[in-house]
Design a protein around this motif. Structure first.
Motif, PDB file in Angstrom:
ATOM      1  N   ARG A 240       0.832  -1.200   0.000  1.00 37.98           N
ATOM      2  CA  ARG A 240       0.000   0.000   0.000  1.00 37.98           C
ATOM      3  C   ARG A 240       0.868   1.253   0.000  1.00 37.98           C
ATOM      4  NH1 ARG A 240      -2.753  -0.583   4.558  1.00 37.98           N
ATOM      5  NH2 ARG A 240      -4.609  -1.489   3.618  1.00 37.98           N
ATOM      6  N   ALA A 241       1.902   1.231   0.872  1.00 33.06           N
ATOM      7  CA  ALA A 241       2.817   2.383   0.919  1.00 33.06           C
ATOM      8  C   ALA A 241       3.534   2.554  -0.407  1.00 33.06           C
ATOM      9  CB  ALA A 241       3.830   2.179   2.051  1.00 33.06           C
ATOM     10  N   MET A 242       3.942   1.429  -1.023  1.00 34.29           N
ATOM     11  CA  MET A 242       4.636   1.504  -2.307  1.00 34.29           C
ATOM     12  C   MET A 242       3.688   1.978  -3.407  1.00 34.29           C
ATOM     13  SD  MET A 242       7.021  -1.451  -4.021  1.00 34.29           S
ATOM     14  CE  MET A 242       5.670  -2.469  -4.641  1.00 34.29           C
ATOM     15  N   ALA A 243       2.422   1.537  -3.338  1.00 36.25           N
ATOM     16  CA  ALA A 243       1.439   1.958  -4.340  1.00 36.25           C
ATOM     17  C   ALA A 243       1.150   3.448  -4.230  1.00 36.25           C
ATOM     18  CB  ALA A 243       0.151   1.155  -4.164  1.00 36.25           C
ATOM     19  N   GLU A 244       1.017   3.963  -2.996  1.00 35.71           N
ATOM     20  CA  GLU A 244       0.811   5.404  -2.800  1.00 35.71           C
ATOM     21  C   GLU A 244       1.975   6.187  -3.392  1.00 35.71           C
ATOM     22  OE1 GLU A 244       0.335   6.047   1.347  1.00 35.71           O
ATOM     23  OE2 GLU A 244      -1.605   5.018   1.469  1.00 35.71           O
ATOM     24  N   TYR A 245       3.171   5.661  -3.161  1.00 39.80           N
ATOM     25  CA  TYR A 245       4.373   6.350  -3.626  1.00 39.80           C
ATOM     26  C   TYR A 245       4.454   6.361  -5.159  1.00 39.80           C
ATOM     27  CZ  TYR A 245       9.360   7.334  -4.212  1.00 39.80           C
ATOM     28  OH  TYR A 245      10.549   7.872  -4.595  1.00 39.80           O
ATOM     29  N   SER A 246       4.358   5.172  -5.760  1.00 42.85           N
ATOM     30  CA  SER A 246       4.554   5.075  -7.215  1.00 42.85           C
ATOM     31  C   SER A 246       3.396   5.706  -7.985  1.00 42.85           C
ATOM     32  CB  SER A 246       4.731   3.618  -7.626  1.00 42.85           C
ATOM     33  OG  SER A 246       3.618   2.849  -7.245  1.00 42.85           O
ATOM     34  N   SER A 247       2.148   5.484  -7.539  1.00 44.48           N
ATOM     35  CA  SER A 247       0.997   6.051  -8.255  1.00 44.48           C
ATOM     36  C   SER A 247       0.988   7.571  -8.148  1.00 44.48           C
ATOM     37  CB  SER A 247      -0.312   5.471  -7.725  1.00 44.48           C
ATOM     38  OG  SER A 247      -0.463   5.757  -6.339  1.00 44.48           O
ATOM     39  N   GLY A 248       1.369   8.088  -6.959  1.00 42.58           N
ATOM     40  CA  GLY A 248       1.429   9.539  -6.795  1.00 42.58           C
ATOM     41  C   GLY A 248       2.478  10.173  -7.695  1.00 42.58           C
ATOM     42  N   LEU A 249       3.634   9.549  -7.756  1.00 38.23           N
ATOM     43  CA  LEU A 249       4.692  10.086  -8.604  1.00 38.23           C
ATOM     44  C   LEU A 249       4.331   9.972 -10.079  1.00 38.23           C
ATOM     45  CD1 LEU A 249       8.010   9.029  -6.849  1.00 38.23           C
ATOM     46  CD2 LEU A 249       7.029  11.291  -7.034  1.00 38.23           C
ATOM     47  N   ASN A 250       3.710   8.867 -10.447  1.00 40.10           N
ATOM     48  CA  ASN A 250       3.273   8.724 -11.841  1.00 40.10           C
ATOM     49  C   ASN A 250       2.226   9.773 -12.199  1.00 40.10           C
ATOM     50  OD1 ASN A 250       4.839   6.586 -12.889  1.00 40.10           O
ATOM     51  ND2 ASN A 250       3.615   5.090 -11.778  1.00 40.10           N
ATOM     52  N   PHE A 251       1.370  10.108 -11.220  1.00 37.06           N
ATOM     53  CA  PHE A 251       0.373  11.160 -11.461  1.00 37.06           C
ATOM     54  C   PHE A 251       1.053  12.495 -11.761  1.00 37.06           C
ATOM     55  CE2 PHE A 251      -1.963  14.743  -9.582  1.00 37.06           C
ATOM     56  CZ  PHE A 251      -3.086  14.745 -10.399  1.00 37.06           C
ATOM     57  N   PHE A 252       2.060  12.839 -10.947  1.00 38.31           N
ATOM     58  CA  PHE A 252       2.754  14.114 -11.162  1.00 38.31           C
ATOM     59  C   PHE A 252       3.497  14.132 -12.494  1.00 38.31           C
ATOM     60  CE2 PHE A 252       2.469  14.508  -6.431  1.00 38.31           C
ATOM     61  CZ  PHE A 252       1.755  15.691  -6.413  1.00 38.31           C
ATOM     62  N   THR A 253       4.074  12.989 -12.888  1.00 40.21           N
ATOM     63  CA  THR A 253       4.772  12.964 -14.177  1.00 40.21           C
ATOM     64  C   THR A 253       3.791  13.069 -15.342  1.00 40.21           C
ATOM     65  OG1 THR A 253       4.773  10.538 -14.152  1.00 40.21           O
ATOM     66  CG2 THR A 253       6.722  11.631 -13.292  1.00 40.21           C
ATOM     67  N   ASN A 254       2.603  12.482 -15.174  1.00 38.85           N
ATOM     68  CA  ASN A 254       1.585  12.601 -16.225  1.00 38.85           C
ATOM     69  C   ASN A 254       1.073  14.033 -16.330  1.00 38.85           C
ATOM     70  OD1 ASN A 254       1.667   9.903 -16.978  1.00 38.85           O
ATOM     71  ND2 ASN A 254       0.172   9.280 -15.435  1.00 38.85           N
ATOM     72  N   VAL A 255       0.902  14.685 -15.168  1.00 40.78           N
ATOM     73  CA  VAL A 255       0.491  16.095 -15.177  1.00 40.78           C
ATOM     74  C   VAL A 255       1.560  16.947 -15.854  1.00 40.78           C
ATOM     75  CG1 VAL A 255       0.039  18.101 -13.698  1.00 40.78           C
ATOM     76  CG2 VAL A 255      -1.004  15.898 -13.155  1.00 40.78           C
ATOM     77  N   LEU A 256       2.824  16.590 -15.600  1.00 42.53           N
ATOM     78  CA  LEU A 256       3.923  17.295 -16.251  1.00 42.53           C
ATOM     79  C   LEU A 256       3.817  17.149 -17.762  1.00 42.53           C
ATOM     80  CD1 LEU A 256       6.726  18.622 -16.509  1.00 42.53           C
ATOM     81  CD2 LEU A 256       7.740  16.404 -15.960  1.00 42.53           C
TER      82      LEU A 256
END
Length: 582
Positions: A240-256
């Motif tokens: 869960r912690a890893m999913a929060e981390y990776s999905s959140g970062l992927n979200f920011f890169t997609n927004v970028l």
């Protein structure tokens, strides 16, 4: 500061692999550089070669790119294979160092730690070190290289758009740092839970015969399931912690990506960038996102790998309480005189005295027997002589030297121990006898087996000395295992011998047979016997009765019977219950 010291220790393991490591990093750098070439050439295709129909340049660059990708293929193979070899070699040395360190720790440490936990630390905790050791520095280095390269080149295309793109990096960095601690705690908890699973599994499998005899399979399943469920939940939390981390970062890169696309379209509308530059820019942004994803991957690997490595370091930092003192001397030319001077002892986790002010002299070549009620301190006393534990007060001397002034290896090399609970290593009869002296010849091993009265039995087996004994010698009877342990000590040939209730678990007939072997073993040696059956120690030169950690009485068999004290009472009670042998 503590984390920095752990990191330094981790990096120190690269030293032996530095040549292969730097070659790996060189190949990884070349891969990163070649990846940056493609969007640069694409920009030139869009701006020059295609509009101007320069097919010669197109052909040259197509061939050049194919050649570059052939080179990249070789580099990628090197990185994927030899990069992992670096990690595997580091893991091997860590596991070797940890096992070597465990060999230096004393009985007290193993009294307080579960075998399954230690196995988990040796095996499971280091499993992610391979990925961290390989991909960690590589991802960090390549990501930094690609970010700098991308930033410099993108500035040449469009400064405002580049500043917008790189403005996301602090946001991404902030998010990563805030989630990192949660991920670290989750992975550390996961390590602890898998250690519990291993401990329960090792305990249940080792005691499988007891479980079956008590028809407690269901109980064992429920107990194991508790540890397994705790591990499942901890692993679930880690993911869960890893999913929060990776999905959140992927979200920011997609927004970028979206921000660059929208801002690029606006700048093109305003005439500040053309289609070729925008196409190259968007391609470069995809390469710019690669190092960010590498950093995401690196952080995950770092937390997984370092959580295991940190537990590795915790074990490596434990110091043995029993070590060689400075200028310890070798025990040589042993006569076998043993003296106990006012010896007192209690275990570190208890203040209850196990031994209290014991003083005793055991002359060389004599046999001294210790008897008395259970819990009286007999086995503990014998464990103090080879320094499995150290006395709390007083001293134990061998040939006039305090055992604490002697090297542990020379002291224990000159003491042979035969215990009631015989431990045979998984392997063959040959392996177990040779454990007493791995350098012994075949003839010496066979002679030791003959002295222990096990040779004829071994030769009756189809595979002889190469017969597999099973885990802990499960395929052999108690008497057969005991004879093998005696043969092992014969092969060691120590001047001092300790027999810790070596026959109490055997039937009477087998006991008589093994007593003959033990009598031969004890000949011309200083022998200490811990006995439950008084009939086995009547020949002893001195019999010491221990009760409540003190010497209650001592003397020969006849002297103690004449005293009509504790020994006489024990002798009388055993005589009344002795089985008939005929």
């Amino acid at each position: 500061m503590v984390r920095l010291s752990i990191l330094r220790r981790f990096v120190s393991y690269y030293k032996a692999e530095r040549r292969l490591f730097f070659m790996d990093m060189a190949c990884a750098s070349l891969i990163a550089a070649l990846d940056l070439v493609f969007p640069i050439i694409t920009r030139e295709f869009m701006r020059d070669y295609i509009p101007n129909q320069n097919m010669r340049a197109v052909g040259i660059w197509v061939l050049a790119l194919i050649l570059m990708y052939v080179v990249r293929l070789g580099c990628q193979y090197f990185v994927d294979y030899y990069g992992h070899v670096v990690g595997i070699n580091m893991e091997y040395r860590m596991r070797r160092d940890l096992f070597t360190h465990l060999q230096t720790l004393d009985f007290q440490f193993f009294d307080n730690h579960k075998t399954g936990h230690l196995m988990s630390r040796i095996v499971n905790d280091l499993r992610d070190v391979v990925e961290l050791a390989h991909h960690g520095p590589e991802d960090l280095f390549i990501a930094t290289l690609m970010l700098i390269g991308s930033f410099v080149y993108l500035l040449t295309i469009n400064v405002p758009l580049t500043l917008i793109s790189f403005g996301f990096i602090p946001i991404i960095g902030w998010f990563a740092l805030t989630r990192r601690r949660k991920m670290e705690a989750a992975f550390t908890q996961e390590r602890k839970r898998i250690a519990d699973v291993n401990a329960d599994l090792e305990n249940s499998l080792a005691g499988i015969r007891v479980a079956k005899s008590f028809v407690n399979e269901g109980y064992e399943e429920r107990r194991f399931d508790q540890a397994n469920e705790a591990f499942r939940l901890s692993r679930k939390n880690a993911f869960r912690a890893m999913a929060e981390y990776s999905s959140g970062l992927n979200f920011f890169t997609n927004v970028l990506n979206v921000a660059v696309l929208g801002a690029g379209a606006w700048f093109m509308y305003m005439g500040q960038i053309d289609l070729a530059d925008l196409t190259a820019y968007l391609m470069f942004i995809s390469f710019f996102l690669q190092p960010i994803r590498r950093l995401i991957s690196f952080t995950q690997q770092f937390e997984q790998g370092m959580s295991g490595f940190k537990r590795f370091v915790e074990l490596m930092e434990i110091k043995p309480s029993i070590t060689d003192v400075p200028h310890a001397v070798e025990l040589k030319n042993v006569k076998g005189n043993i003296e106990l001077r006012d010896v007192s002892f209690h275990y570190s986790d208890s203040n209850t005295e196990v031994l209290n002010n014991i003083s005793l002299k055991i002359p060389a070549g004599t046999t001294t027997a210790f008897v008395g009620p259970s819990g009286g301190g007999k086995t503990t006393l014998c464990h103090l002589i080879p320094r499995f534990y150290d006395v709390v007060d007083g001293a134990i001397l061998v040939d006039g030297r305090d055992v604490r002034e002697l090297t542990l290896s020379s002291l224990r090399r000159n003491i042979g121990l035969v215990q009631q609970d015989v431990f045979l290593f998984t392997g063959t009869i040959r392996d177990n006898i040779l454990y007493g002296n791995p350098e012994a010849s075949e003839a010496q091993m066979i002679e030791a087996a003959k002295q222990a009265q096990i040779h004829e039995f071994v030769m009756s087996l189809p595979d002889g000395y190469d017969t597999y004994v099973g885990e802990r010698g499960v395929k052999l009877s108690g008497g057969q295992k005991q004879r093998i342990s005696i043969a092992r000590v014969f092969l060691k040939n120590p001047p001092i011998l300790i027999l810790d209730e070596a026959t109490s678990a055997l039937d009477t007939a087998t006991e008589y047979e093994i007593q003959e072997a033990l009598a031969r073993l004890a000949k011309d040696r200083t022998t200490i016997i811990i006995a439950h059956r008084l009939s086995t120690i009547q020949h002893a030169d001195n019999i010491v009765v221990l009760a409540d950690g003190r010497i209650a009485e001592q003397g020969t068999h006849e002297e103690l019977l004449a005293k009509r004290g504790m020994y006489a009472a024990l002798h009388r009670s055993q005589a009344e219950t002795a089985p008939l042998v005929g």
